[in-house]
Design a protein around this motif. Structure first.
Motif, PDB file in Angstrom:
ATOM      1  N   GLY A   1      -2.981   7.823   4.426  1.00 48.90           N
ATOM      2  CA  GLY A   1      -2.210   7.182   3.364  1.00 48.90           C
ATOM      3  C   GLY A   1      -1.929   8.140   2.239  1.00 48.90           C
ATOM      4  N   ILE A   2      -0.736   7.915   1.574  1.00 48.02           N
ATOM      5  CA  ILE A   2      -0.362   8.703   0.404  1.00 48.02           C
ATOM      6  C   ILE A   2      -0.330   7.768  -0.790  1.00 48.02           C
ATOM      7  CG2 ILE A   2       2.095   8.398   0.896  1.00 48.02           C
ATOM      8  CD1 ILE A   2       0.548  11.535  -0.652  1.00 48.02           C
ATOM      9  N   HIS A   3      -0.913   8.219  -1.894  1.00 50.76           N
ATOM     10  CA  HIS A   3      -1.058   7.363  -3.071  1.00 50.76           C
ATOM     11  C   HIS A   3       0.318   6.971  -3.630  1.00 50.76           C
ATOM     12  CE1 HIS A   3      -1.913   6.595  -7.429  1.00 50.76           C
ATOM     13  NE2 HIS A   3      -2.906   5.905  -6.883  1.00 50.76           N
ATOM     14  N   LYS A   4       0.436   5.679  -3.967  1.00 53.62           N
ATOM     15  CA  LYS A   4       1.681   5.177  -4.574  1.00 53.62           C
ATOM     16  C   LYS A   4       1.466   4.952  -6.071  1.00 53.62           C
ATOM     17  CE  LYS A   4       3.239   1.608  -2.484  1.00 53.62           C
ATOM     18  NZ  LYS A   4       3.795   0.474  -1.706  1.00 53.62           N
ATOM     19  N   GLU A   5       0.747   3.933  -6.389  1.00 53.17           N
ATOM     20  CA  GLU A   5       0.463   3.622  -7.791  1.00 53.17           C
ATOM     21  C   GLU A   5      -0.833   2.833  -7.859  1.00 53.17           C
ATOM     22  OE1 GLU A   5       3.259  -0.368  -7.894  1.00 53.17           O
ATOM     23  OE2 GLU A   5       3.885   1.397  -9.018  1.00 53.17           O
ATOM     24  N   LYS A   6      -1.513   3.024  -9.012  1.00 56.01           N
ATOM     25  CA  LYS A   6      -2.817   2.396  -9.209  1.00 56.01           C
ATOM     26  C   LYS A   6      -3.690   2.666  -7.970  1.00 56.01           C
ATOM     27  CE  LYS A   6      -1.214  -1.077 -12.482  1.00 56.01           C
ATOM     28  NZ  LYS A   6      -1.124  -2.513 -12.834  1.00 56.01           N
ATOM     29  N   ARG A   7      -4.125   1.597  -7.299  1.00 57.24           N
ATOM     30  CA  ARG A   7      -5.019   1.782  -6.149  1.00 57.24           C
ATOM     31  C   ARG A   7      -4.336   1.474  -4.825  1.00 57.24           C
ATOM     32  NH1 ARG A   7     -10.854  -0.755  -8.130  1.00 57.24           N
ATOM     33  NH2 ARG A   7     -11.106   0.590  -9.968  1.00 57.24           N
ATOM     34  N   THR A   8      -3.047   1.571  -4.814  1.00 57.02           N
ATOM     35  CA  THR A   8      -2.299   1.271  -3.586  1.00 57.02           C
ATOM     36  C   THR A   8      -1.856   2.558  -2.913  1.00 57.02           C
ATOM     37  OG1 THR A   8      -0.193   1.109  -4.754  1.00 57.02           O
ATOM     38  CG2 THR A   8      -1.501  -0.920  -4.518  1.00 57.02           C
ATOM     39  N   TYR A   9      -1.746   2.451  -1.552  1.00 53.65           N
ATOM     40  CA  TYR A   9      -1.361   3.614  -0.765  1.00 53.65           C
ATOM     41  C   TYR A   9      -0.266   3.221   0.212  1.00 53.65           C
ATOM     42  CZ  TYR A   9      -5.446   6.195  -2.397  1.00 53.65           C
ATOM     43  OH  TYR A   9      -6.361   6.853  -3.178  1.00 53.65           O
ATOM     44  N   ASN A  10       0.560   4.191   0.527  1.00 48.56           N
ATOM     45  CA  ASN A  10       1.605   3.998   1.521  1.00 48.56           C
ATOM     46  C   ASN A  10       1.069   4.519   2.861  1.00 48.56           C
ATOM     47  OD1 ASN A  10       3.941   3.749   2.994  1.00 48.56           O
ATOM     48  ND2 ASN A  10       4.934   5.547   2.103  1.00 48.56           N
ATOM     49  N   TYR A  11       0.983   3.642   3.874  1.00 48.16           N
ATOM     50  CA  TYR A  11       0.413   4.022   5.153  1.00 48.16           C
ATOM     51  C   TYR A  11       1.470   4.334   6.209  1.00 48.16           C
ATOM     52  CZ  TYR A  11      -3.918   2.334   3.075  1.00 48.16           C
ATOM     53  OH  TYR A  11      -4.998   2.161   2.236  1.00 48.16           O
ATOM     54  N   GLU A  12       2.728   4.317   5.802  1.00 44.51           N
ATOM     55  CA  GLU A  12       3.789   4.664   6.733  1.00 44.51           C
ATOM     56  C   GLU A  12       4.130   6.147   6.612  1.00 44.51           C
ATOM     57  OE1 GLU A  12       7.134   2.145   6.084  1.00 44.51           O
ATOM     58  OE2 GLU A  12       6.389   0.633   7.484  1.00 44.51           O
TER      59      GLU A  12
END
Length: 947
Positions: free
Chosen positions: A899-910
């Motif tokens: 995963g690559i970090h998006k914002e706050k504690r969310t990640y992009n897993y695509e």
């Protein structure tokens, strides 16, 4: 001309016709340094040389006899006279007792026969069990005899003491306790039976000689016409005291002590413990009025040096000797308190030491051939019916003697056979199949099954004979000496085994072999009166030198400490006058200070290294010198260290050159794998060693299943299970079929990869763990299918390889790898890698792209991106994919995605095309750094770990 009296070979006549030019005056015959033997000769002159004819001088050692004979010859050069008889105390005791000494092995055989002959109604212990206590008991018998202890009273008291210890069990005693009490009750019977057998043969151990000598001394002293002078003694056992006092009381003997007034007048000093006793207890004719001297108080230079390790000590002694003149060396003695230092000491002597006299002998247990003989026994013990144990086989094949027998090439082939096939237990047949006819003959001897001790000794003798022929052709006299001495031991043991049928167990033969080898020594030939003298502590008795160098002056070595193996309690030893550790320490104290007494320069060296064999503590004797220094002694102390090569620096950096760049280009064209890039991130220098130099870890036999082997097995099983379903949708039936076959498939792969025993010990547990991992994984898959999820297997174990675009490099860059699994879960394409080790999910997530190649913490994320990029590029896939890991140690967490970090504690897993673009920038940056000729390979220190 030297002539020998036909009636007494120890009496020498010196013909004055050959010595007419020598000066006869006594003043010029005395040496510059007054040694103990010099003072003894001066004392003899007071009685005149006519007294020599009927004089017998008894000294503590053979070495002292040799030196005294030489000094008397030198002293009386130019005179014609009858020389006195000079003998050692051992020879005198044998003459007086009429008992021939027996070696320990022979005594043990006789003792066991005596043991079997008494109490025929009891169950006898076999010889192996008997040895466990018989050896200790024999040592106690020896002490009891040497100190003339009343054996009946002693054994009765010893039995009573041990019986009293169990007073609270007088009524309820078990068979074990009754047997224990009977053992002590029967000691006197065992002793008497052994003594009777020794008397029958007129042979015995040393203590028996002493007791018989003490019984015979009165009659001998009354009949003899000779006068006896006992010189240079210190600690005397009760038998020796009785013998000497008998000669004194019959006016046919005198004693000449080596007693220094400094210690004799000190009531508390251990160095004179025994001499003070004799001075007080021997009221008449005790010899102290004319044999006390004041040598220790004379000026001396004493250098105390601590240096780490035994090898450091002998190297330091070599440096000391390097500055000595030939004259100084001839009046120097190196005393090795630890006698195992003899070989390294000989190898550390400087070139200016041309003549060496070694008085201590080299223990046969220290020569390389002994290791080989022990390996021949080890190999038999290692075979429990399923083959010879690999470690013992490899050790034997690597031995230089074995290579002489079978050839070095055959040895290498057999070692590689064992390692490459991971053979933990090896049959003789498999070794013979891979050797030529000439080597097979000796392989059959080396790796024959044990059938009997007699046959084993015959085989060893054949092996030694072959080695003897080889070294006879090479004219290697030292190896031939080792072989001849070892063959003597083997022949003696063969005779013992033949005569005593109860020596049938291999472990008994091993014990007797080690004991006999430990007791044998190889004597060095040389001129005993010239050059440097190297000796043990006891060999220094009666001898004095201008320069003394003593090694291993450590507590526990000099003195030896409280080590004791005895059935006799301390308080009983004290009560009966038997020696304890206090008396033994006093013996060491006397010898240590006696060495210093007449020396001018003393070098005391101790080992500062603290390890399992040494405490690193200097001897109490050194501490006494430091705390109570004599005003005439100059004492210096220092800590030394072995010289190091100032030019040597550990390699921490490798500059790249054209040759390295060529190799890097070859590697790039062949394909850079995720593991190679991960290796570089962990340590660039390790990457250079492995991928440029081709250095690999040495292969070895894997006795217990390693983690990587277990991982390989699990990967192979899953590959075999899932490969038939490529391009298909998994069903419950498919998974259940796999679950049914899991155990069989796991064991089959373990046998293939490990090829050794997997049904016992830790390996059995590992196999069960692997089975549990696979079953749990399959049950997870089954549960998803039952939930209604669709699992479509796209590819299994796909080999991937692709060239990547680069801007900064002018040669092609290829990356490669093998992805474990590609599937679709409910339509989502996934790139899956299996890991049997622990995986931290946070290491698969990155907050910014630079962290991907900063260190190896995100190497698994880099690996997933490489697999995903190669697969998508190769298959022209444009849809978003997921890439991640299934960790068998975290199966409850399921699929762990990148995963690559998006914002706050969310990640992009695509993983999309944009992700690949960013990834390629970082990948090219990393590979460019690797291939940059200006950036060296620098060793990366491991990060500190805190528990």
């Amino acid at each position: 001309m030297i002539k020998k009296n036909p009636n007494n070979l120890n009496i020498v006549v010196i013909d004055s016709l050959d010595c007419s030019n020598f000066i006869k005056t006594i003043e010029k015959k005395i040496f510059s340094m007054q040694t103990f033997l010099d003072t003894l000769i001066v004392h003899l002159q007071k009685s005149g040389t006519k007294a020599y004819e009927n004089l017998v001088i008894v000294l503590p050692s053979q070495r002292a006899c040799v030196f005294l004979r030489n000094k008397l010859r030198s002293f009386h050069m130019g005179e014609t006279l009858m020389m006195p008889q000079i003998i050692s105390i051992e020879d005198f005791i044998e003459q007086l007792s009429g008992i021939v000494p027996m070696e320990n092995t022979e005594v043990m055989m006789l003792f066991y026969e005596a043991y079997l002959s008494v109490y025929t109604e009891e169950d006898k212990k076999d010889f192996a069990s008997f040895l466990s206590w018989g050896q200790t008991l024999l040592q106690d018998f020896n002490e009891i005899d040497r100190y003339l202890v009343n054996q009946k009273t002693f054994f009765s008291y010893l039995h009573a003491v041990n019986d009293q210890r169990l007073w609270f069990l007088q009524e309820n005693r078990t068979n074990l306790i009754e047997n224990y009490i009977q053992f002590w009750e029967r000691l006197q019977t065992y002793y008497e039976a052994l003594t009777a057998k020794m008397n029958e043969r007129r042979k015995g151990y040393q203590g028996h000689q002493y007791r018989m000598a003490a019984q015979n001394v009165t009659a001998f002293a009354e009949e003899t016409k000779d006068n006896y002078l006992f010189a240079g003694f210190n600690a005397l056992n009760n038998a020796e005291q009785q013998i000497i006092q008998t000669f004194l009381n019959t006016k046919k003997g005198e004693v000449f002590w080596d007693a220094d007034a400094y210690f004799l007048n000190d009531k508390n000093h251990d160095a004179s413990l025994f001499l003070k006793r004799f001075q007080n207890e021997w009221k008449t004719a005790n010899g102290f009025e004319y044999s006390v001297h004041q040598s220790f108080s004379k000026p001396k230079n004493i250098q105390i040096t601590g240096i780490p390790k035994n090898i450091g000590q002998v190297k330091y002694i070599g440096q000391i000797l390097k500055d000595f003149s030939v004259k100084e060396i001839s009046n120097t003695a190196v005393v090795l308190a630890d006698e195992t230092l003899l070989l390294p000491m000989l190898n550390s002597l400087p070139p200016n030491v041309s003549n060496v006299n070694i008085t201590m002998g080299l223990s046969l247990s220290q020569v390389p051939l002994t290791v080989f003989v022990n390996q021949l026994v080890n190999i038999k013990e290692s075979n429990k019916g399923n083959g010879f144990y690999c470690r013992e086989v490899l050790a034997l094949l690597q031995n230089s003697y074995a290579k002489i027998l079978i050839g070095e090439e055959v040895s290498e082939v057999l070692q590689q056979l064992i390692i490459s096939n991971n053979l933990v237990y090896i049959k003789t047949e498999s070794l013979l199949e891979n050797a030529d006819i000439q080597a097979q003959k000796y392989l059959s001897l080396l790796f024959s099954m044990w059938k009997s001790n007699g046959l084993l000794l015959e085989e060893i003798q054949q092996i030694l004979s072959r080695l003897e022929n080889y070294y006879s052709n090479t004219e290697d006299s030292l190896q031939l000496t080792y072989l001849h001495k070892t063959q003597e031991v083997i022949l003696l043991l063969a005779e013992v085994v033949s005569n005593y049928k109860y020596i049938s167990e291999l472990k008994v033969l091993r014990q007797l072999l080690n004991e006999k080898i430990g007791a044998e020594s190889i004597d060095f030939r040389g001129e005993p009166l010239q050059g440097l003298q190297i000796m043990g502590v006891l060999e220094s008795r009666c001898l004095d030198f201008e320069n003394i160098i003593i090694a291993s002056v450590n507590e526990g070595t000099l003195p030896s400490g409280k080590k004791s193996t005895s059935f006799i309690p301390f308080d009983l030893k004290t009560e009966t006058g038997l020696p304890t550790f206090k008396e033994k320490d006093a013996i060491y104290a006397y010898h240590f200070y006696r060495l210093l007494q007449r020396s001018s320069n003393a070098y005391l060296i101790y080992n500062t290294q603290v390890d399992e064999m040494n405490s690193g503590e200097k001897s109490r004797f050194i501490q006494q010198l430091e705390l109570e220094p004599h005003p005439n002694h100059k004492i210096t102390t220092k800590i030394a260290s072995a010289a190091s090569n100032a030019n040597y620096t550990p390699i921490t950096e490798i500059q790249k050159n054209e040759a390295i760049i060529i190799e890097l280009k070859k590697l790039a064209a062949y394909g850079l794998s995720p593991s190679a890039l991960g290796s570089y991130l962990r340590d660039p220098l390790a990457f250079y060693e492995q991928y440029i130099l081709g250095v690999r870890d040495a292969e070895d036999v894997e006795e217990e299943v390693a983690a990587n082997t277990m991982g390989t097995v699990i990967h192979n099983v899953l590959e075999n299970f899932y490969q038939p379903y490529e391009g298909k949708l998994l069903t419950e039936h498919d998974i259940n079929l796999m679950l049914k076959n899991t155990k069989e498939a796991i064991e089959k792969e373990f046998q293939k990869e490990y090829s050794s025993q997997i049904h016992t010990g830790i390996n059995y547990i590992t196999v069960q763990a692997a089975t549990q991992y696979v079953n749990k994984f399959l049950n997870t898959e089954l549960a998803q299918i039952k939930e209604g999820k669709e699992i479509h297997i796209v590819a299994i174990e796909s080999n991937l390889k692709i060239e990547i675009p680069t801007k900064n490099l002018d040669f092609p860059i290829v990356i490669k790898g093998k992805v474990d699994r590609v599937d679709r879960l409910d339509g989502q394409l996934r790139i899956v890698d299996y890991k049997t080790g622990f995986v931290n999910p946070t290491h698969l997530k990155i907050k910014n792209w630079e962290t991907l190649i900063e260190d190896d913490s995100h190497s698994k994320a880099l690996q997933i991106l490489m697999y995903a990029y190669m697969y998508c590029q190769g298959k022209k896939i444009t849809e978003p994919v997921q890439g991640g890991i299934i960790s068998f140690k975290k199966l409850n967490d399921g699929f762990l995605p990148f995963g690559i970090h998006k914002e706050k504690r969310t990640y992009n897993y695509e993983i999309t095309a944009e992700i690949f673009d960013e990834f390629l920038i970082q990948l090219e940056t990393l590979i460019t750094e690797i291939c940059d000729v200006t950036i060296p390979f620098i060793k990366k220190d491991e990060p500190a770990r805190f528990s």
